[in-house]
Design an enzyme around this catalytic site. Structure first.
Site, PDB file in Angstrom:
ATOM      1  CB  SER A  40       1.066  -8.727   8.483  1.00  0.00           C
ATOM      2  OG  SER A  40       0.183  -8.083   7.598  1.00  0.00           O
TER       3      SER A  40
ATOM      4  CD  GLU B 275      -3.268   1.474  13.105  1.00  0.00           C
ATOM      5  OE1 GLU B 275      -2.890   0.650  12.250  1.00  0.00           O
ATOM      6  OE2 GLU B 275      -4.385   2.016  13.087  1.00  0.00           O
TER       7      GLU B 275
ATOM      8  CG  HIS C 174       2.781  -0.479  12.500  1.00  0.00           C
ATOM      9  ND1 HIS C 174       4.059  -0.955  12.335  1.00  0.00           N
ATOM     10  CD2 HIS C 174       1.989  -1.225  11.699  1.00  0.00           C
ATOM     11  CE1 HIS C 174       4.050  -1.944  11.474  1.00  0.00           C
ATOM     12  NE2 HIS C 174       2.816  -2.131  11.066  1.00  0.00           N
TER      13      HIS C 174
ATOM     14  CB  SER D 244       3.566  -5.148   5.148  1.00  0.00           C
ATOM     15  OG  SER D 244       2.925  -6.290   5.674  1.00  0.00           O
TER      16      SER D 244
ATOM     17  CG  ASN E  40      -2.779  -5.926   5.826  1.00  0.00           C
ATOM     18  OD1 ASN E  40      -2.816  -6.445   4.721  1.00  0.00           O
ATOM     19  ND2 ASN E  40      -1.652  -5.466   6.348  1.00  0.00           N
TER      20      ASN E  40
ATOM     21  CB  CYS F  49      -0.876   0.007   1.248  1.00  0.00           C
ATOM     22  SG  CYS F  49       0.132   0.051   2.755  1.00  0.00           S
TER      23      CYS F  49
HETATM   24  S1  SF4 Z   1      -2.280  -0.625   5.609  1.00  0.00           S
HETATM   25 FE1  SF4 Z   1      -1.397   0.758   7.130  1.00  0.00          FE
HETATM   26  S2  SF4 Z   1       0.364   1.622   6.096  1.00  0.00           S
HETATM   27 FE2  SF4 Z   1      -0.951   0.793   4.511  1.00  0.00          FE
HETATM   28  S3  SF4 Z   1      -2.261   2.521   3.833  1.00  0.00           S
HETATM   29 FE3  SF4 Z   1      -3.338   1.340   5.417  1.00  0.00          FE
HETATM   30  S4  SF4 Z   1      -2.869   2.455   7.302  1.00  0.00           S
HETATM   31 FE4  SF4 Z   1      -1.346   3.054   5.808  1.00  0.00          FE
END
Ligand code: SF4
Length: 341
Positions: free
Chosen positions: A238, A142, A90, A283, A240, A28
């Protein structure tokens, strides 16, 4: 690339092996910016450059930067006085910023701007004397950073179940905020339960779950329903990436696993599997997905169909400490992060 089709009548071949490749996936804008920030700091100041916590939650990225001269530490008091330190994507609490200043560290803040946005919301709602119900995972960096903006005003809500039991000071002065990398569906369920108890619960001014998290979940939902197996490339810490495995299972994948590297895929996962869904967390560098696709091709899954649910072109400019070149001119590479192939 289309699925395998019968050459005589152009119908799909039942039982043909293929890969459904989710898009968007991988890096991202916030991750790209943070990784480039460390590379840029190494280039400009020379090794070592210290980084507080993993710059992004991916072991391959961290190992690569370590080889280039980055030293990852848990806290700023491990960094020698006066050194350069990069804060991870984060985010950090004001206490960490102060700790760095106390040691005269040259701090480079690689906090993702979308995390900074949530910090600002926390500061503003605390100033207006709201109690902030922060939906997120205890212990995640975070969450620690965001809660640290207003610790007296923040209560962590870790799950929909916790929403049923948390106590607040004044039910008419509560707002919910969230970690940026949660499951959208589960967060909405948590908010529904909170609102059932606190009807005057305020919403954040805009989505806290970021565009990248949402886009990757939408894509894997579409892939999962047609997949016998989903493989998510991403590290165990991670958030996400782990959510992508959960979402894949919820949306119809018969099985779903997370791997850091292609060689972790077990042969038995592929037994009886025709369609493999593939995605990666925010990531994860694309090279790791490519290695997985190469291995899958070697196992007969060489036919790849991309399932694209959104286009992404967001780019963030580098941290302000790195925007100027050593001569004082704006550095050409510093205008924005870059989206890597
Ligand atoms: S995943 Fe985390 S680092 Fe990536 S855009 Fe979203 S908030 Fe930002």
């Amino acid at each position: 690339m289309p699925g395998v089709r019968n050459r005589l009548n152009d119908t799909p071949v039942i039982g043909a092996k293929k890969v459904l490749l989710a898009a968007p996936r991988g890096y991202c804008a916030g991750v790209d910016r943070a990784v480039v920030a460390v590379e840029k700091a190494l280039e400009r100041y020379g090794a070592p450059v210290y980084v507080r916590k993993q710059i992004v939650h991916n072991i391959h990225v961290v190992a690569t930067l370590e080889k280039a001269g980055a030293i990852f530490v848990d806290e700023v008091d491990e960094v020698p006085h006066g050194s350069h330190v990069v804060f991870s994507a984060h985010g950090v609490s004001p206490a960490v910023v102060q700790g760095a200043a106390d040691r005269q560290l040259q701090a480079i803040d690689a906090t993702c701007p979308l995390v900074t946005k949530v910090h600002r919301e926390a500061v503003r709602f605390a100033r207006d004397d709201f109690e902030i119900l922060l939906i997120g995972h205890e212990g995640h960096e975070e969450v620690e950073g965001t809660a640290g903006e207003a610790p007296e005003h923040t209560t962590l809500v870790g799950s929909p179940e916790e929403a049923d039991t948390i106590q607040v000071r004044n039910p008419d002065k509560v707002v919910w905020l969230s970690q940026t990398t949660l499951s959208v569906d589960e967060t909405m369920e948590t908010v529904r339960r909170l609102r059932a108890r606190f009807p005057n619960l305020q919403d954040p001014p805009s989505d806290d779950i970021c565009y990248a998290t949402q886009n990757r979940q939408v894509a894997i939902k579409k892939v999962a329903k047609d997949s016998d197996l989903v493989i998510v490339v991403g590290s165990a810490n991670s958030s996400n990436s782990v959510r992508l495995v959960e979402v894949a299972l919820e949306y119809g994948a018969k099985a779903a696993y997370r791997v850091d590297y292609a060689h972790e895929v077990k042969q038995e996962w592929l037994d009886g599997v025709n369609t493999v869904g593939v995605t990666s967390g925010a990531s994860v560098p694309e090279v790791l997905v490519q290695e997985l696709l190469d291995d899958l091709a070697g196992a007969g899954y060489g036919d790849i169909e991309t399932v694209q649910t959104a286009e992404e072109d967001l780019i963030f400019s580098l941290p302000k400490e790195l925007r100027q070149g050593p001569t004082g001119n704006t550095d050409a590479r510093a205008i924005g992060g870059r989206t890597r192939p």
